[in-house]
Design a protein around this motif. Structure first.
Motif, short mmCIF file in Angstrom:
data_model
loop_
_atom_site.label_atom_id
_atom_site.label_comp_id
_atom_site.label_asym_id
_atom_site.label_seq_id
_atom_site.Cartn_x
_atom_site.Cartn_y
_atom_site.Cartn_z
N GLU A 1 50.82 34.00 43.74
CA GLU A 1 51.79 35.08 43.58
C GLU A 1 51.11 36.44 43.47
O GLU A 1 51.71 37.41 43.02
CB GLU A 1 52.64 34.81 42.34
CG GLU A 1 53.45 33.53 42.43
CD GLU A 1 54.29 33.30 41.19
OE1 GLU A 1 54.63 34.29 40.51
OE2 GLU A 1 54.61 32.15 40.90
N LYS A 2 49.85 36.48 43.89
CA LYS A 2 49.06 37.72 43.84
C LYS A 2 49.10 38.35 42.44
O LYS A 2 49.35 39.54 42.28
CB LYS A 2 49.55 38.72 44.89
CG LYS A 2 49.34 38.24 46.32
CD LYS A 2 49.72 39.31 47.32
CE LYS A 2 49.45 38.84 48.75
NZ LYS A 2 49.79 39.87 49.75
N LYS A 3 48.82 37.50 41.47
CA LYS A 3 48.91 37.94 40.08
C LYS A 3 47.56 38.19 39.42
O LYS A 3 47.49 38.38 38.21
CB LYS A 3 49.69 36.91 39.26
CG LYS A 3 51.19 36.91 39.50
CD LYS A 3 51.89 35.99 38.52
CE LYS A 3 53.39 36.09 38.65
NZ LYS A 3 54.09 35.20 37.68
N ILE A 4 46.48 38.19 40.18
CA ILE A 4 45.18 38.43 39.56
C ILE A 4 44.38 39.39 40.43
O ILE A 4 44.26 39.21 41.65
CB ILE A 4 44.41 37.11 39.31
CG1 ILE A 4 43.09 37.38 38.59
CG2 ILE A 4 44.22 36.30 40.58
CD1 ILE A 4 42.46 36.15 37.97
N LYS A 5 43.86 40.43 39.81
CA LYS A 5 43.09 41.45 40.51
C LYS A 5 41.60 41.10 40.51
O LYS A 5 41.07 40.52 39.56
CB LYS A 5 43.26 42.81 39.82
CG LYS A 5 44.64 43.43 39.95
CD LYS A 5 44.88 43.96 41.36
CE LYS A 5 46.23 44.66 41.45
NZ LYS A 5 46.46 45.18 42.81
N GLY A 6 40.93 41.49 41.58
CA GLY A 6 39.48 41.37 41.65
C GLY A 6 38.83 42.70 41.30
O GLY A 6 39.15 43.72 41.91
N ILE A 7 37.94 42.71 40.32
CA ILE A 7 37.28 43.93 39.86
C ILE A 7 35.78 43.81 40.15
O ILE A 7 35.11 42.93 39.61
CB ILE A 7 37.49 44.16 38.34
CG1 ILE A 7 38.97 44.04 37.98
CG2 ILE A 7 36.91 45.50 37.92
CD1 ILE A 7 39.84 45.07 38.64
N LYS A 8 35.27 44.70 40.98
CA LYS A 8 33.86 44.64 41.36
C LYS A 8 32.98 45.20 40.24
O LYS A 8 33.25 46.28 39.71
CB LYS A 8 33.62 45.41 42.65
CG LYS A 8 34.36 44.84 43.84
CD LYS A 8 34.13 45.68 45.10
CE LYS A 8 34.97 45.15 46.27
NZ LYS A 8 34.79 45.98 47.48
N LEU A 9 31.95 44.44 39.89
CA LEU A 9 31.00 44.88 38.88
C LEU A 9 29.95 45.78 39.52
O LEU A 9 29.47 45.52 40.63
CB LEU A 9 30.29 43.69 38.23
CG LEU A 9 31.08 42.79 37.29
CD1 LEU A 9 30.18 41.70 36.74
CD2 LEU A 9 31.71 43.59 36.16
N ASN A 10 29.57 46.82 38.80
CA ASN A 10 28.47 47.68 39.22
C ASN A 10 27.20 47.32 38.47
O ASN A 10 27.24 46.79 37.37
CB ASN A 10 28.83 49.16 38.95
CG ASN A 10 30.04 49.60 39.74
OD1 ASN A 10 30.17 49.33 40.92
ND2 ASN A 10 30.95 50.31 39.07
N GLY A 11 26.06 47.62 39.06
CA GLY A 11 24.80 47.43 38.37
C GLY A 11 24.35 45.98 38.34
O GLY A 11 24.82 45.12 39.08
N ALA B 1 36.12 39.35 37.34
CA ALA B 1 34.99 40.16 37.79
C ALA B 1 34.38 39.56 39.04
O ALA B 1 34.23 38.34 39.16
CB ALA B 1 33.95 40.25 36.68
N LEU B 2 33.99 40.43 39.96
CA LEU B 2 33.36 40.02 41.21
C LEU B 2 32.03 40.75 41.35
O LEU B 2 31.87 41.88 40.90
CB LEU B 2 34.25 40.35 42.40
CG LEU B 2 35.72 39.94 42.31
CD1 LEU B 2 36.46 40.40 43.55
CD2 LEU B 2 35.83 38.44 42.13
N LYS B 3 31.09 40.08 42.01
CA LYS B 3 29.79 40.70 42.28
C LYS B 3 29.45 40.50 43.75
O LYS B 3 29.57 39.40 44.29
CB LYS B 3 28.70 40.09 41.39
CG LYS B 3 27.35 40.74 41.54
CD LYS B 3 27.38 42.21 41.13
CE LYS B 3 26.01 42.87 41.30
NZ LYS B 3 26.07 44.32 41.04
N GLU B 4 29.00 41.58 44.37
CA GLU B 4 28.59 41.52 45.77
C GLU B 4 27.15 41.01 45.85
O GLU B 4 26.25 41.56 45.21
CB GLU B 4 28.68 42.91 46.38
CG GLU B 4 28.56 42.94 47.89
CD GLU B 4 28.88 44.31 48.46
OE1 GLU B 4 28.43 44.59 49.57
OE2 GLU B 4 29.58 45.11 47.79
N VAL B 5 26.92 39.94 46.62
CA VAL B 5 25.60 39.33 46.71
C VAL B 5 25.24 39.06 48.17
O VAL B 5 26.09 39.07 49.05
CB VAL B 5 25.53 38.00 45.92
CG1 VAL B 5 25.79 38.22 44.43
CG2 VAL B 5 26.51 36.97 46.48
#
Length: 407
Positions: A193-203, A119-123
Motif C-alpha cells: 500500500e506504499k506505506k513505507i518510505k525509503g530514506i537514504k543514509l549519508n556518510g 534506511a537505505l545505503k547506496e553500495v
C-alpha cells in the motif's frame, strides 16, 4: 517515542570473537558496537529496549545502569520480526528499530517525520545484501534478498521507523523456510500500500558481519578522535597525531605512539614499544619492550610483553603472547587475504592478520599466517608456524627431535 535495538544474534561469521560475547559487544574504537548505537539514539527517545538472547548477561551487565535502557529477552522463535514483536506490550507509540551490529555516521532525526520508514545505503555490490526498490516518490515498492540481478544499488541499512500498528502485521507473519519470523516480511506488507518510505543514509555505514568490517569501522571512528592525554607519560616518549591516553594508563620511556590511537585505562605501553596508527589498546593491556602494534584491536587484559609484532589483527581478552610472537598480514602476491567464514573460503582485504578469541596463550617464536583464526582457550606451543584455523580449546605443539653427539 522509543527505540528497539536487536541484539539477540550469535554472530557466527565473526567467530572466534563471538565465542564469549554477543556481536554487539565487540569493541570498536574503545567501546562496544552497541554503545556506539545507543549514543546515536538516546537523545531522541524515552526508552531503549535491547532485545537480547545469546550471551545476554554480557549486555545486561554492561548497560544495567543506563537510565533509558531496558532488557527484553527474545523467546524460542528466531528472526528480526519476532525480536521486534517481543516489545509489543511495552511500546505504545511510534518507535525506531535498529540492528545491533551497525556503525553509521548519519543522524536519525530525518526519520521522525515519517510514519513508516527504512534506511537505505547506496553500495557498489548490492547483490550481497537485501536490495530495496523505490518509486519516484521514494516509497518502497519491492525488496530483493541477495539477487543475482539487483534492480537497484540501494540496500536495507538496518534502521527503521514504524507506527505501532506494525505489531498487528507481525502477529500474523508466518515463519520463513529457515523457521524465523522476518521483519522484512512485515515491510513487504507495508509496500503493498506504499506505506513505507525509503530514506537514504549519508556518510559512513558498515554492517559488521566479518572480522575486517570491525577493523574498517575501527579506522573510521578513530579518525574522529581528538588528542586527550590523561595518563602517565615517562621520559623520551614520542606522540604524533590524535591520541587518547586515559587516566591510569602508563606510557613508559622511549616508546612511540602514532595516532589515531586509543590507550585505555590500566594499559601499560613500553618501554621501547611502537604503537602505530588505527590501534586500540583496551583496559589493562600490556605492550612491552620492542613490541609493535599496527592497525589492531587488543582487548582487555591481554599481554604482548616483548619482541612481538601484531598487524591488522583482532586479539581477544586475557591472551598472553610469548616472546617473538609474530602475525603476518600480507600475501607475497599482494592479493586479498583468504579467510574461512562459515565453512567457505572467501577473499577479505589486502592486509589482515590473525583473528583470535579469548584466553589464548602462545609460546616463544610463534608465527601466524595472514587471515588465520584461533579459537578461545587454546595454547600454541613454542616455534609453531600456524597456517590454518585452530578450533577453541585446542593445544597445538610440534615435536622436534634433538640430537646429542659427543665431540
Amino acid at each position: 517515542m522509543d527505540a528497539i535495538i536487536l541484539c539477540a544474534g550469535k554472530g557466527e561469521r565473526l567467530r572466534p570473537l563471538t565465542e564469549n560475547r554477543p556481536k554487539p559487544m565487540i569493541p570498536i574504537a574503545g567501546k562496544p558496537i552497541l554503545e556506539n548505537i545507543i549514543e546515536k539514539v538516546e537523545d531522541l527517545v524515552d526508552n531503549i529496549y535491547l532485545v537480547v538472547k545469546y550471551k545476554k548477561e554480557v549486555i545486561i551487565e554492561y548497560f544495567k545502569n543506563h537510565p533509558k535502557v531496558k532488557f527484553l529477552e527474545q523467546g524460542e522463535i528466531d528472526g528480526t520480526g519476532y525480536a521486534v514483536l517481543t516489545a509489543k506490550d511495552y511500546v505504545e507509540e511510534d518507535f525506531l528499530v535498529l540492528n545491533g551490529d551497525i556503525i553509521f555516521e548519519d543522524d536519525l532525526e530525518k526519520f521522525l517525520k515519517y510514519k513508516n520508514a527504512m534506511a537505505l545505503k547506496e553500495v557498489k555490490n548490492p547483490e550481497n545484501f537485501g536490495v530495496v526498490v523505490l518509486d519516484d516518490e521514494n516509497n518502497v515498492i519491492e525488496l530483493q534478498e541477495k539477487p543475482k540481478n539487483p534492480k537497484s544499488n540501494l540496500i536495507n541499512a538496518g534502521i527503521y521507523k514504524f507506527e505501532n500498528e506494525v505489531f498487528e502485521i507481525l502477529k500474523d507473519i508466518k515463519p520463513s523456510e529457515r523457521g524465523e519470523v522476518e521483519l522484512t516480511d512485515a515491510i513487504k506488507e507495508l509496500t503493498r500500500e506504499k506505506k513505507i518510505k525509503g530514506i537514504k543514509l549519508n556518510g559512513y555505514w558498515n554492517d559488521i558481519g566479518r572480522p575486517w568490517d570491525i577493523l574498517d569501522a575501527n579506522k573510521y571512528l578513530l579518525e574522529k578522535i581528538k588528542t586527550n592525554i590523561k595518563g602517565k607519560i615517562e621520559e623520551n616518549v614520542v606522540i604524533k597525531g590524535e591520541v587518547v591516553i586515559e587516566e591510569g594508563a602508563i606510557i613508559k620511556a622511549n616508546s612511540v605512539i602514532e595516532g589515531p590511537a586509543i590507550v585505555k585505562k590500566g594499559a601499560i605501553v613500553g618501554p621501547l614499544a611502537y604503537i602505530r596508527p588505527n590501534t586500540v589498546l583496551m583496559e589493562n593491556t600490556f605492550v612491552g619492550n620492542s613490541s609493535e602494534i599496527k592497525g589492531s584491536i587488543i582487548m582487555k587484559n591481554t599481554k604482548i610483553p616483548h619482541l612481538s609484532y601484531v598487524g591488522d589483527s583482532i586479539i581477544g581478552e586475557n591472551c598472553n603472547f610469548g616472546c617473538n610472537t609474530i602475525t603476518a598480514n600480507l600475501r607475497f602476491d599482494d592479493k586479498p587475504v583468504k579467510v574461512n567464514i562459515k565453512g567457505k573460503r572467501i577473499e577479505s582485504v589486502r592486509k589482515l592478520g590473525v583473528i583470535m578469541g579469548d584466553n589464548v596463550k602462545t609460546g616463544i617464536q610463534v608465527s601466524f599466517m595472514p587471515g588465520v583464526k584461533v579459537g578461545s582457550n587454546s595454547w600454541i606451543g613454542a616455534s609453531c608456524l600456524i597456517d590454518r584455523d585452530i578450533e577453541k580449546n585446542t593445544f597445538v605443539y610440534k615435536k622436534d627431535e634433538l640430537v646429542f653427539k659427543k665431540l
